[in-house]
Design a protein around this motif. Structure first.
Motif, PDB file in Angstrom:
ATOM      1  N   GLY A 129      -0.014  12.558   2.265  1.00 46.05           N
ATOM      2  CA  GLY A 129      -0.712  11.616   3.139  1.00 46.05           C
ATOM      3  C   GLY A 129      -0.435  10.190   2.716  1.00 46.05           C
ATOM      4  N   ARG A 130      -1.104   9.257   3.402  1.00 45.87           N
ATOM      5  CA  ARG A 130      -0.988   7.821   3.091  1.00 45.87           C
ATOM      6  C   ARG A 130      -2.304   7.360   2.489  1.00 45.87           C
ATOM      7  NH1 ARG A 130       3.372   5.233   5.299  1.00 45.87           N
ATOM      8  NH2 ARG A 130       4.575   6.450   6.780  1.00 45.87           N
ATOM      9  N   TYR A 131      -2.194   6.642   1.376  1.00 45.77           N
ATOM     10  CA  TYR A 131      -3.366   6.208   0.625  1.00 45.77           C
ATOM     11  C   TYR A 131      -3.163   4.778   0.163  1.00 45.77           C
ATOM     12  CZ  TYR A 131      -3.748  11.260   0.526  1.00 45.77           C
ATOM     13  OH  TYR A 131      -3.801  12.574   0.897  1.00 45.77           O
ATOM     14  N   SER A 132      -4.182   4.223  -0.475  1.00 38.37           N
ATOM     15  CA  SER A 132      -4.038   2.892  -1.062  1.00 38.37           C
ATOM     16  C   SER A 132      -4.979   2.739  -2.238  1.00 38.37           C
ATOM     17  CB  SER A 132      -4.310   1.804  -0.015  1.00 38.37           C
ATOM     18  OG  SER A 132      -5.661   1.844   0.381  1.00 38.37           O
ATOM     19  N   LEU A 133      -4.595   1.841  -3.134  1.00 35.18           N
ATOM     20  CA  LEU A 133      -5.467   1.353  -4.197  1.00 35.18           C
ATOM     21  C   LEU A 133      -5.646  -0.125  -3.895  1.00 35.18           C
ATOM     22  CD1 LEU A 133      -3.893   2.982  -7.388  1.00 35.18           C
ATOM     23  CD2 LEU A 133      -6.083   3.552  -6.329  1.00 35.18           C
ATOM     24  N   GLU A 134      -6.863  -0.615  -3.967  1.00 30.93           N
ATOM     25  CA  GLU A 134      -7.092  -2.022  -3.643  1.00 30.93           C
ATOM     26  C   GLU A 134      -8.149  -2.623  -4.543  1.00 30.93           C
ATOM     27  OE1 GLU A 134     -10.033  -1.550   0.162  1.00 30.93           O
ATOM     28  OE2 GLU A 134      -7.908  -1.153   0.472  1.00 30.93           O
ATOM     29  N   ILE A 135      -8.058  -3.936  -4.676  1.00 29.22           N
ATOM     30  CA  ILE A 135      -9.052  -4.660  -5.454  1.00 29.22           C
ATOM     31  C   ILE A 135     -10.289  -4.802  -4.574  1.00 29.22           C
ATOM     32  CG2 ILE A 135      -9.589  -6.865  -6.554  1.00 29.22           C
ATOM     33  CD1 ILE A 135      -6.587  -7.098  -7.197  1.00 29.22           C
ATOM     34  N   PRO A 136     -11.433  -4.267  -5.006  1.00 25.57           N
ATOM     35  CA  PRO A 136     -12.635  -4.326  -4.173  1.00 25.57           C
ATOM     36  C   PRO A 136     -13.007  -5.765  -3.816  1.00 25.57           C
ATOM     37  CG  PRO A 136     -12.971  -2.837  -6.014  1.00 25.57           C
ATOM     38  CD  PRO A 136     -11.672  -3.558  -6.261  1.00 25.57           C
ATOM     39  N   GLY A 137     -13.306  -5.983  -2.538  1.00 24.65           N
ATOM     40  CA  GLY A 137     -13.706  -7.298  -2.065  1.00 24.65           C
ATOM     41  C   GLY A 137     -12.559  -8.208  -1.698  1.00 24.65           C
ATOM     42  N   ALA A 138     -11.340  -7.866  -2.073  1.00 26.48           N
ATOM     43  CA  ALA A 138     -10.179  -8.690  -1.738  1.00 26.48           C
ATOM     44  C   ALA A 138      -9.749  -8.392  -0.302  1.00 26.48           C
ATOM     45  CB  ALA A 138      -9.027  -8.407  -2.695  1.00 26.48           C
ATOM     46  N   THR A 139      -9.286  -9.423   0.390  1.00 26.75           N
ATOM     47  CA  THR A 139      -8.898  -9.246   1.788  1.00 26.75           C
ATOM     48  C   THR A 139      -7.400  -9.386   2.027  1.00 26.75           C
ATOM     49  OG1 THR A 139      -9.349 -11.582   2.203  1.00 26.75           O
ATOM     50  CG2 THR A 139     -11.134 -10.021   2.648  1.00 26.75           C
ATOM     51  N   GLY A 140      -6.669  -9.916   1.081  1.00 25.76           N
ATOM     52  CA  GLY A 140      -5.231 -10.120   1.256  1.00 25.76           C
ATOM     53  C   GLY A 140      -4.457  -8.811   1.187  1.00 25.76           C
ATOM     54  N   ALA A 141      -3.392  -8.726   1.997  1.00 23.43           N
ATOM     55  CA  ALA A 141      -2.553  -7.529   2.022  1.00 23.43           C
ATOM     56  C   ALA A 141      -1.877  -7.277   0.673  1.00 23.43           C
ATOM     57  CB  ALA A 141      -1.505  -7.639   3.121  1.00 23.43           C
ATOM     58  N   SER A 142      -1.593  -8.335  -0.080  1.00 25.96           N
ATOM     59  CA  SER A 142      -0.925  -8.167  -1.373  1.00 25.96           C
ATOM     60  C   SER A 142      -1.877  -7.636  -2.444  1.00 25.96           C
ATOM     61  CB  SER A 142      -0.310  -9.487  -1.834  1.00 25.96           C
ATOM     62  OG  SER A 142      -1.319 -10.425  -2.140  1.00 25.96           O
ATOM     63  N   GLN A 143      -3.167  -7.592  -2.135  1.00 28.46           N
ATOM     64  CA  GLN A 143      -4.172  -7.073  -3.070  1.00 28.46           C
ATOM     65  C   GLN A 143      -4.405  -5.585  -2.848  1.00 28.46           C
ATOM     66  OE1 GLN A 143      -5.739  -9.488  -5.470  1.00 28.46           O
ATOM     67  NE2 GLN A 143      -3.746 -10.136  -4.724  1.00 28.46           N
ATOM     68  N   ARG A 144      -3.432  -4.968  -2.218  1.00 28.38           N
ATOM     69  CA  ARG A 144      -3.512  -3.547  -1.855  1.00 28.38           C
ATOM     70  C   ARG A 144      -2.174  -2.893  -2.211  1.00 28.38           C
ATOM     71  NH1 ARG A 144      -6.601  -1.384   2.587  1.00 28.38           N
ATOM     72  NH2 ARG A 144      -5.654   0.525   3.308  1.00 28.38           N
ATOM     73  N   LEU A 145      -2.226  -1.758  -2.874  1.00 27.89           N
ATOM     74  CA  LEU A 145      -1.039  -0.999  -3.242  1.00 27.89           C
ATOM     75  C   LEU A 145      -0.956   0.219  -2.328  1.00 27.89           C
ATOM     76  CD1 LEU A 145       1.311  -0.336  -5.251  1.00 27.89           C
ATOM     77  CD2 LEU A 145      -0.386   0.830  -6.626  1.00 27.89           C
ATOM     78  N   GLU A 146       0.055   0.235  -1.466  1.00 31.86           N
ATOM     79  CA  GLU A 146       0.235   1.349  -0.516  1.00 31.86           C
ATOM     80  C   GLU A 146       0.927   2.509  -1.205  1.00 31.86           C
ATOM     81  OE1 GLU A 146      -1.065   1.371   2.505  1.00 31.86           O
ATOM     82  OE2 GLU A 146      -1.742  -0.696   2.334  1.00 31.86           O
ATOM     83  N   ILE A 147       0.432   3.734  -0.924  1.00 29.68           N
ATOM     84  CA  ILE A 147       0.952   4.940  -1.559  1.00 29.68           C
ATOM     85  C   ILE A 147       1.177   6.008  -0.491  1.00 29.68           C
ATOM     86  CG2 ILE A 147       0.486   6.743  -3.269  1.00 29.68           C
ATOM     87  CD1 ILE A 147      -1.611   4.645  -4.441  1.00 29.68           C
ATOM     88  N   GLU A 148       2.334   6.648  -0.568  1.00 32.64           N
ATOM     89  CA  GLU A 148       2.618   7.767   0.332  1.00 32.64           C
ATOM     90  C   GLU A 148       2.994   8.973  -0.517  1.00 32.64           C
ATOM     91  OE1 GLU A 148       5.578   9.126   3.968  1.00 32.64           O
ATOM     92  OE2 GLU A 148       5.596   7.053   3.296  1.00 32.64           O
ATOM     93  N   ILE A 149       2.328  10.092  -0.249  1.00 32.86           N
ATOM     94  CA  ILE A 149       2.663  11.351  -0.916  1.00 32.86           C
ATOM     95  C   ILE A 149       3.294  12.262   0.137  1.00 32.86           C
ATOM     96  CG2 ILE A 149       1.786  13.372  -2.142  1.00 32.86           C
ATOM     97  CD1 ILE A 149      -0.559  11.660  -3.122  1.00 32.86           C
ATOM     98  N   ASP A 150       4.557  12.681  -0.120  1.00 29.17           N
ATOM     99  CA  ASP A 150       5.267  13.592   0.788  1.00 29.17           C
ATOM    100  C   ASP A 150       5.034  15.027   0.359  1.00 29.17           C
ATOM    101  OD1 ASP A 150       6.342  11.602   2.354  1.00 29.17           O
ATOM    102  OD2 ASP A 150       8.188  11.482   1.187  1.00 29.17           O
TER     103      ASP A 150
END
Length: 150
Positions: A129-150
């Motif tokens: 699936g598609r997941y993310s890790l993000e800094i809580p409260g941050a709104t910028g796209a760069s404050q989010r790490l996109e993850i895909e598991i095949d």
């Protein structure tokens, strides 16, 4: 008696073939070690740096069933964490290492650094699936790490 002799002959042939395979594997230095958690089967992910206003990096493309290790380092510029309950439910956490102390939790919901430091997380990607890790409260796209598991 013939049935017993045929069985005995089959068993000897199978044993001989098994021994030959074992000798071949022992001679092959390039053969991977058995087991998912063996050193050669681990993939190191790029280090994640937690710093106020800085991008997290990524994206990650993981393989279901693969073993991964990632170092997460906070530079101390602020109290920062990573949240990603969906991602943490899609993996099996093998261990979390902080200052040489190894923990084997049942799971994680999020992590947080109150000051500078590094932790290493070893895990097996499980659920595609598609997941993310993000800094809580941050709104910028760069404050989010996109993850895909095949």
């Amino acid at each position: 008696m013939r049935i017993f002799s045929a069985f005995l002959l089959s068993a000897c042939l199978a044993l001989g073939a098994g021994m030959a395979l074992a000798e071949t594997a022992a001679e092959d230095d390039d053969a991977p070690l058995a087991g998912l958690l063996a050193g050669p089967n681990k993939t190191a992910l790029p280090e994640v740096i937690l710093s106020v206003g800085e991008p997290l990096g990524g994206p990650w493309k993981l393989r279901s069933g693969g073993y991964y290790e990632v170092e997460i380092t906070a530079d101390g510029s602020g109290e920062l964490g990573l949240a990603g309950a969906d991602f943490f439910r899609a993996i099996w956490v093998d261990e979390v290492v902080i200052r040489g102390l190894e923990m084997r939790p049942m799971g994680l919901h999020s992590i947080e650094f109150d000051r500078a430091g590094t932790m290493e997380i070893g895990f097996v990607a499980i659920k595609p699936g598609r997941y993310s890790l993000e800094i809580p409260g941050a709104t910028g796209a760069s404050q989010r790490l996109e993850i895909e598991i095949d």
